[in-house]
Design a protein around this motif. Structure first.
Motif, PDB file in Angstrom:
ATOM      1  N   GLY A 141      38.539  42.027  49.774  1.00  0.00           N
ATOM      2  CA  GLY A 141      39.322  42.286  48.568  1.00  0.00           C
ATOM      3  C   GLY A 141      39.818  41.038  47.879  1.00  0.00           C
ATOM      4  O   GLY A 141      40.640  41.109  46.963  1.00  0.00           O
ATOM      5  N   ARG A 142      39.284  39.887  48.291  1.00  0.00           N
ATOM      6  CA  ARG A 142      39.821  38.610  47.790  1.00  0.00           C
ATOM      7  C   ARG A 142      39.603  38.441  46.293  1.00  0.00           C
ATOM      8  O   ARG A 142      40.535  38.177  45.538  1.00  0.00           O
ATOM      9  CB  ARG A 142      39.189  37.441  48.558  1.00  0.00           C
ATOM     10  CG  ARG A 142      39.753  36.089  48.171  1.00  0.00           C
ATOM     11  CD  ARG A 142      39.269  35.009  49.098  1.00  0.00           C
ATOM     12  NE  ARG A 142      39.689  35.261  50.475  1.00  0.00           N
ATOM     13  CZ  ARG A 142      39.327  34.507  51.507  1.00  0.00           C
ATOM     14  NH1 ARG A 142      38.531  33.464  51.312  1.00  0.00           N
ATOM     15  NH2 ARG A 142      39.756  34.786  52.717  1.00  0.00           N
ATOM     16  N   ASP A 187      30.924  43.700  40.869  1.00  0.00           N
ATOM     17  CA  ASP A 187      30.401  42.361  41.136  1.00  0.00           C
ATOM     18  C   ASP A 187      31.322  41.532  42.034  1.00  0.00           C
ATOM     19  O   ASP A 187      30.849  40.720  42.836  1.00  0.00           O
ATOM     20  CB  ASP A 187      30.156  41.612  39.820  1.00  0.00           C
ATOM     21  CG  ASP A 187      29.001  42.198  39.026  1.00  0.00           C
ATOM     22  OD1 ASP A 187      28.165  42.909  39.630  1.00  0.00           O
ATOM     23  OD2 ASP A 187      28.941  41.963  37.801  1.00  0.00           O
ATOM     24  N   ASP A 188      32.645  41.701  41.885  1.00  0.00           N
ATOM     25  CA  ASP A 188      33.574  40.960  42.738  1.00  0.00           C
ATOM     26  C   ASP A 188      33.369  41.329  44.203  1.00  0.00           C
ATOM     27  O   ASP A 188      33.356  40.458  45.086  1.00  0.00           O
ATOM     28  CB  ASP A 188      35.021  41.260  42.334  1.00  0.00           C
ATOM     29  CG  ASP A 188      35.419  40.539  41.059  1.00  0.00           C
ATOM     30  OD1 ASP A 188      34.745  39.555  40.699  1.00  0.00           O
ATOM     31  OD2 ASP A 188      36.407  40.969  40.418  1.00  0.00           O
ATOM     32  N   LEU A 189      33.222  42.621  44.466  1.00  0.00           N
ATOM     33  CA  LEU A 189      33.009  43.086  45.829  1.00  0.00           C
ATOM     34  C   LEU A 189      31.666  42.589  46.371  1.00  0.00           C
ATOM     35  O   LEU A 189      31.568  42.157  47.524  1.00  0.00           O
ATOM     36  CB  LEU A 189      33.089  44.611  45.881  1.00  0.00           C
ATOM     37  CG  LEU A 189      32.972  45.275  47.253  1.00  0.00           C
ATOM     38  CD1 LEU A 189      33.944  44.681  48.258  1.00  0.00           C
ATOM     39  CD2 LEU A 189      33.199  46.787  47.120  1.00  0.00           C
ATOM     40  N   LYS A 190      30.639  42.627  45.542  1.00  0.00           N
ATOM     41  CA  LYS A 190      29.332  42.099  45.964  1.00  0.00           C
ATOM     42  C   LYS A 190      29.432  40.617  46.330  1.00  0.00           C
ATOM     43  O   LYS A 190      28.840  40.170  47.309  1.00  0.00           O
ATOM     44  CB  LYS A 190      28.303  42.298  44.856  1.00  0.00           C
ATOM     45  CG  LYS A 190      27.833  43.739  44.678  1.00  0.00           C
ATOM     46  CD  LYS A 190      26.800  43.833  43.570  1.00  0.00           C
ATOM     47  CE  LYS A 190      26.328  45.282  43.397  1.00  0.00           C
ATOM     48  NZ  LYS A 190      25.339  45.418  42.301  1.00  0.00           N
ATOM     49  N   ALA A 191      30.191  39.878  45.543  1.00  0.00           N
ATOM     50  CA  ALA A 191      30.337  38.437  45.811  1.00  0.00           C
ATOM     51  C   ALA A 191      31.055  38.197  47.131  1.00  0.00           C
ATOM     52  O   ALA A 191      30.678  37.305  47.911  1.00  0.00           O
ATOM     53  CB  ALA A 191      31.086  37.770  44.659  1.00  0.00           C
ATOM     54  N   ASP A 192      32.096  38.992  47.411  1.00  0.00           N
ATOM     55  CA  ASP A 192      32.813  38.830  48.674  1.00  0.00           C
ATOM     56  C   ASP A 192      31.951  39.255  49.860  1.00  0.00           C
ATOM     57  O   ASP A 192      32.011  38.649  50.935  1.00  0.00           O
ATOM     58  CB  ASP A 192      34.111  39.643  48.653  1.00  0.00           C
ATOM     59  CG  ASP A 192      35.241  38.904  47.962  1.00  0.00           C
ATOM     60  OD1 ASP A 192      35.249  37.658  48.000  1.00  0.00           O
ATOM     61  OD2 ASP A 192      36.114  39.562  47.369  1.00  0.00           O
ATOM     62  N   LEU A 193      31.153  40.296  49.692  1.00  0.00           N
ATOM     63  CA  LEU A 193      30.238  40.709  50.753  1.00  0.00           C
ATOM     64  C   LEU A 193      29.239  39.596  51.083  1.00  0.00           C
ATOM     65  O   LEU A 193      28.989  39.290  52.250  1.00  0.00           O
ATOM     66  CB  LEU A 193      29.491  41.984  50.335  1.00  0.00           C
ATOM     67  CG  LEU A 193      30.288  43.283  50.400  1.00  0.00           C
ATOM     68  CD1 LEU A 193      29.619  44.367  49.560  1.00  0.00           C
ATOM     69  CD2 LEU A 193      30.426  43.757  51.846  1.00  0.00           C
ATOM     70  N   GLU A 194      28.697  38.988  50.035  1.00  0.00           N
ATOM     71  CA  GLU A 194      27.736  37.911  50.241  1.00  0.00           C
ATOM     72  C   GLU A 194      28.410  36.698  50.883  1.00  0.00           C
ATOM     73  O   GLU A 194      27.834  36.038  51.755  1.00  0.00           O
ATOM     74  CB  GLU A 194      27.097  37.521  48.917  1.00  0.00           C
ATOM     75  CG  GLU A 194      26.013  36.456  49.050  1.00  0.00           C
ATOM     76  CD  GLU A 194      25.339  36.138  47.729  1.00  0.00           C
ATOM     77  OE1 GLU A 194      24.440  35.282  47.729  1.00  0.00           O
ATOM     78  OE2 GLU A 194      25.723  36.735  46.696  1.00  0.00           O
TER      79      GLU A 194
END
Length: 373
Positions: free
Chosen positions: A98-99, A16-23
């Protein structure tokens, strides 16, 4: 994966963290190369990806790596690129993606402070993004530990070959653990790249998306014929007539970049240049200005290697290249990710045959326009 829509990142099996950064950075719909690479990459397969620059291949390997890597005490991913500019760009993407998961990325390249890069490595990092010479230098001096690398990426492999880095790449790969996932990405697949892949990869999955031919067909191609001493006037007339936005102008020589850049500045245009005579700090400043403030970048072909800026609208060949393949690579820096692009070439009177060669090789039509005074 049958029956599941994998055209969006939110539908991928990533955290989910990666999905959020992608969005957050606007990566929603996957490009063709990302869609084809995602599933085998997440399954741990070695990948050979043949895809043009600008097709989204950076995220095709960074997203799976960032999803799988986790935090650690030693770097576990190594991304090798041919130029400093490209290394900086890819590292920037890795930092933004990666934030939320706090995955640390460090960029290392020649022509910049080694002490600062050593300090960054000593603070700890998860991903190393760098150029071959500096990677080897820091490793040989004992500052770069490659023993824990589990993900290895060789990006722009054909450019590495052209720039004479193939022996350095083989040396770097000899330091790595055999139990790793390897990604090799290239716009073309020369025989030496195929041989290297067979030596270091385990039953790789091959993905072939987008040739250079597709790239040039998505671009509107124009040219004008003029005398050598009228080329600067032809350039100015094109800028007045077509009003290009973010534009790269190619000159054959370093002296040519200065002449063209000075001409543009004297005419009131915002322009910067990059060439081989400039220091790394000067080049980085020029690229920062071009990305954020300046409309026109004047460059030699060699200095422009690795430039990957998504919103370039126009490519101008102030000097028409002798090799049609160079023309294709130059103009491929526009029309990125489905956007519109335009290429304009200033052709000297004795270069008409070169236009025909480009049309035959690239299978496109260049439309002649007259730049009136």
């Amino acid at each position: 994966m049958v029956g599941i829509d994998m055209s969006k990142f939110e539908d991928c099996n990533i955290n989910d963290d990666l999905k959020a950064d992608l969005e957050r950075i606007g990566f929603v719909e996957m490009t063709a190369v990302q869609e084809q690479a995602m599933s085998p990459a997440l399954d741990g397969k070695d990948l050979i990806i043949r895809s043009k620059t600008g097709s989204g291949k950076t995220a095709a390997y960074l997203v799976p790596i960032l999803n799988m890597i986790g935090r650690g005490r030693k770097p576990r991913a190594l991304v090798v690129l041919p130029t400093r500019e490209l290394a900086i760009q890819v590292n920037g993407v890795a930092e933004r993606l990666g934030r939320r998961s706090r995955i640390r990325s460090t960029v290392i390249y020649g022509g910049s402070s080694m002490a600062r890069q050593i300090e960054s490595l000593e603070r700890g990092t998860d991903i190393i993004v760098g150029t071959p010479g500096r990677i080897l230098d820091l490793h040989d001096r004992g500052f770069l530990d490659l023993s824990a690398i589990r993900y290895f990426v060789l990006d722009e492999a054909d450019v590495m070959l052209d720039m004479g880095f193939i022996d350095d790449i083989r040396k770097i790969m000899s330091f790595l653990n055999e139990e790793k996932q390897t990604f090799i990405l290239s716009a073309t697949m020369p025989e030496q790249i195929v041989e290297m892949a067979s030596d270091f990869m385990h039953d790789p999955t091959t993905i072939m998306v987008d040739s250079d031919e597709v790239t040039v067909k998505e671009i509107d191609h124009y040219y004008t014929i003029t005398k050598r001493n009228r080329k600067l006037q032809a350039l100015q007339n094109y800028l007045k007539t077509y009003g290009p936005q973010k534009t790269i102008i190619f000159s054959r020589t370093k002296a040519g970049t200065k002449m063209v850049c000075d001409f543009l500045l004297n005419k009131g245009y915002n322009a910067v240049m990059i060439n081989g005579d400039m220091s790394q700090s000067q080049r980085e400043k020029a690229m920062y200005l071009f990305r954020n403030r300046v409309e026109y970048l004047v460059a030699t072909n060699v200095a422009a290697r690795g430039i990957d800026i998504r919103d370039v609208t126009d490519i101008i060949n102030f000097d028409l290249p002798d090799d049609p393949k160079v023309y294709v690579h130059r103009v491929g820096r526009t029309a990125r990710l489905g956007s519109d692009g335009r290429a304009f070439s200033i052709v000297e009177e004795n270069q008409k045959d070169a236009v025909r060669q480009i049309e035959r090789m690239a299978r496109v039509s260049l439309r002649q326009i007259r730049m009136q005074d």
